[in-house]
Scaffold this active site. Sequence first.
Site, PDB file in Angstrom:
ATOM      1  N   HIS A 129      12.785  -7.849 -10.244  1.00 37.76           N
ATOM      2  CA  HIS A 129      12.727  -7.263  -9.189  1.00 37.76           C
ATOM      3  C   HIS A 129      14.197  -5.777  -8.895  1.00 37.76           C
ATOM      4  CE1 HIS A 129      13.195  -6.849  -4.219  1.00 37.76           C
ATOM      5  NE2 HIS A 129      14.391  -6.122  -4.640  1.00 37.76           N
ATOM      6  N   GLU A 130      14.809  -6.436  -9.021  1.00 37.03           N
ATOM      7  CA  GLU A 130      15.848  -5.376  -9.773  1.00 37.03           C
ATOM      8  C   GLU A 130      15.738  -3.646 -10.902  1.00 37.03           C
ATOM      9  OE1 GLU A 130      18.159  -4.998  -7.314  1.00 37.03           O
ATOM     10  OE2 GLU A 130      17.928  -6.726  -6.685  1.00 37.03           O
ATOM     11  N   HIS A 133      13.374  -1.886  -9.147  1.00 36.99           N
ATOM     12  CA  HIS A 133      13.376  -0.565  -8.665  1.00 36.99           C
ATOM     13  C   HIS A 133      14.176   0.477  -9.242  1.00 36.99           C
ATOM     14  CE1 HIS A 133      13.815  -2.252  -4.300  1.00 36.99           C
ATOM     15  NE2 HIS A 133      14.841  -2.697  -4.979  1.00 36.99           N
TER      16      HIS A 133
END
Length: 229
Positions: A129-130, A133
């Site tokens: 997820h990160e 980003h």
Amino acid sequence: MSESTSTATASDPASLKGFTWWRRKITYQTGLGLTPEAKLQFETDLTIKTREEDCARCYTYRDQMMQTSPIVRFMLENAQKVGANISDANIVCDYCPELMGGGFHPELGIVLCQNRILSKTHLEDTLTHELVHAFDHNKFNVDWLDLRHHACSEIRASTLSGECRLWNEIKKTGFGGFGRKFQTCVKRRAAISVAANPNCKDKEQAERVVDEVFESCFKDTRPFDEVYK
């Protein structure tokens, strides 16, 4: 053993292992023979010991996922290709007081919340997820204070990371609304993150912004060819 040696050992969490640790824990739970000072010392030792164990476990999982997880390795490689300065040097484990699994900062890197990581799979999803980003920040020049930018990256991160995989949602919410579970999870998680943005007024605004950009951002699976649910 002298009294001074015993005191030093009791205040050193690293030495509290096996039977000694559990004997102290039982003493604390029952309260038998425990002075207020000893109780306070135990609580301090427990907090330190737990954080140390959580930290060690988090870094072990991180290293394993960075070496063996296809999705983590793929996202890390693609984030680096678009200019993200992300490596094991700035993917760190730390204690987080907030209810979050991790976070990304354009200048500092990625934090994995060691006290919120439930398993290797959870860390794998969180790290992926990160990394989405990190990829988005460099690929699309994301302005994180722009709610639409923020919402789009959150939608993509929840879509691509695997954290909204169908079986996870069935375990949480049952079989109701089966056909829309994946999208519902993505929207919910994105809205929670956007609601924490300092430029967001409230939960309703976060949900509205997520709805506005959802279709186009949900369909954008770069750098993947498709999404596996």
